[in-house]
Design a protein around this motif. Sequence first.
Motif, PDB file in Angstrom:
ATOM      1  N   TYR A   4       0.874  -1.075  -0.109  1.00  0.00           N
ATOM      2  CA  TYR A   4      -0.244  -0.070   0.002  1.00  0.00           C
ATOM      3  C   TYR A   4       0.979   1.238  -0.020  1.00  0.00           C
ATOM      4  O   TYR A   4       0.558   2.136  -0.811  1.00  0.00           O
ATOM      5  CB  TYR A   4      -1.015   0.032   1.174  1.00  0.00           C
TER       6      TYR A   4
ATOM      7  N   GLY B 149       2.502   1.727  -3.367  1.00  0.00           N
ATOM      8  CA  GLY B 149       1.451   2.317  -4.356  1.00  0.00           C
ATOM      9  C   GLY B 149       1.363   3.633  -3.964  1.00  0.00           C
ATOM     10  O   GLY B 149       1.180   4.496  -5.087  1.00  0.00           O
ATOM     11  N   LEU B 150       1.123   4.312  -2.750  1.00  0.00           N
ATOM     12  CA  LEU B 150       1.309   5.735  -2.488  1.00  0.00           C
ATOM     13  C   LEU B 150       2.367   6.395  -2.946  1.00  0.00           C
ATOM     14  O   LEU B 150       2.190   7.637  -3.464  1.00  0.00           O
ATOM     15  CB  LEU B 150       1.059   6.032  -0.998  1.00  0.00           C
TER      16      LEU B 150
ATOM     17  N   ASP C 194       4.450   5.627  -5.282  1.00  0.00           N
ATOM     18  CA  ASP C 194       4.207   5.753  -6.736  1.00  0.00           C
ATOM     19  C   ASP C 194       3.343   6.607  -7.348  1.00  0.00           C
ATOM     20  O   ASP C 194       3.538   7.455  -8.180  1.00  0.00           O
ATOM     21  CB  ASP C 194       4.100   4.219  -7.404  1.00  0.00           C
ATOM     22  N   ALA C 195       2.046   6.963  -6.751  1.00  0.00           N
ATOM     23  CA  ALA C 195       1.236   7.818  -6.986  1.00  0.00           C
ATOM     24  C   ALA C 195       1.889   9.183  -6.910  1.00  0.00           C
ATOM     25  O   ALA C 195       1.420  10.039  -7.430  1.00  0.00           O
ATOM     26  CB  ALA C 195      -0.203   7.398  -6.264  1.00  0.00           C
ATOM     27  N   GLN C 196       2.401   9.343  -5.667  1.00  0.00           N
ATOM     28  CA  GLN C 196       2.875  10.623  -5.316  1.00  0.00           C
ATOM     29  C   GLN C 196       3.973  11.071  -6.338  1.00  0.00           C
ATOM     30  O   GLN C 196       4.059  12.310  -6.891  1.00  0.00           O
ATOM     31  CB  GLN C 196       3.393  10.767  -4.146  1.00  0.00           C
ATOM     32  N   HIS C 197       4.639  10.076  -6.961  1.00  0.00           N
ATOM     33  CA  HIS C 197       5.722  10.689  -7.888  1.00  0.00           C
ATOM     34  C   HIS C 197       5.073  10.928  -9.303  1.00  0.00           C
ATOM     35  O   HIS C 197       5.555  11.888  -9.721  1.00  0.00           O
ATOM     36  CB  HIS C 197       6.498   8.945  -7.978  1.00  0.00           C
ATOM     37  N   VAL C 198       4.123  10.216  -9.707  1.00  0.00           N
ATOM     38  CA  VAL C 198       3.490  10.374 -10.903  1.00  0.00           C
ATOM     39  C   VAL C 198       2.749  11.820 -10.772  1.00  0.00           C
ATOM     40  O   VAL C 198       2.904  12.923 -11.784  1.00  0.00           O
ATOM     41  CB  VAL C 198       2.414   9.326 -11.183  1.00  0.00           C
ATOM     42  N   PHE C 199       2.073  12.337  -9.619  1.00  0.00           N
ATOM     43  CA  PHE C 199       1.600  13.326  -9.325  1.00  0.00           C
ATOM     44  C   PHE C 199       2.461  14.412  -9.260  1.00  0.00           C
ATOM     45  O   PHE C 199       2.323  15.623  -9.902  1.00  0.00           O
ATOM     46  CB  PHE C 199       0.909  13.387  -7.821  1.00  0.00           C
ATOM     47  N   ASN C 200       3.619  14.335  -8.862  1.00  0.00           N
ATOM     48  CA  ASN C 200       4.675  15.413  -8.922  1.00  0.00           C
ATOM     49  C   ASN C 200       5.147  15.582 -10.293  1.00  0.00           C
ATOM     50  O   ASN C 200       5.410  16.704 -10.625  1.00  0.00           O
ATOM     51  CB  ASN C 200       5.878  15.096  -8.081  1.00  0.00           C
TER      52      ASN C 200
ATOM     53  N   LYS D 269       3.469  15.221 -13.080  1.00  0.00           N
ATOM     54  CA  LYS D 269       2.323  15.920 -13.836  1.00  0.00           C
ATOM     55  C   LYS D 269       2.306  17.372 -13.304  1.00  0.00           C
ATOM     56  O   LYS D 269       2.039  18.111 -13.952  1.00  0.00           O
ATOM     57  CB  LYS D 269       0.869  15.166 -13.420  1.00  0.00           C
TER      58      LYS D 269
END
Length: 82
Positions: free
Chosen positions: A51, A54-55, A57-63, A65
């Motif tokens: 979990y 996953g968070l 990884d999501a934070q990395h993609v968000f940053n 973008k």
Amino acid sequence: MKEIKLSKTQKEMMVSKVKTYFADNLDQDIGAFDAEFLIDFFAAELGGHYYNQGLADAQHVFNEKIEEIGYIIQELEKPESI
């Protein structure tokens, strides 16, 4: 972290995969109850690690973008005349 909840269909699919893994790789037949118990154990004891990854990884993609949006906004800027 919230408790990991799986739908009935997800749990059934996972039970099937665990049973197949045990049969193919460990030459052991385990029942659905034992497979489900093992899945619940892994979810409770190890699920947090997955979990959190996953968070991250999501934070990395968000940053990435957000940085991309910053560049797009800069391209929209008009030259200023003094």
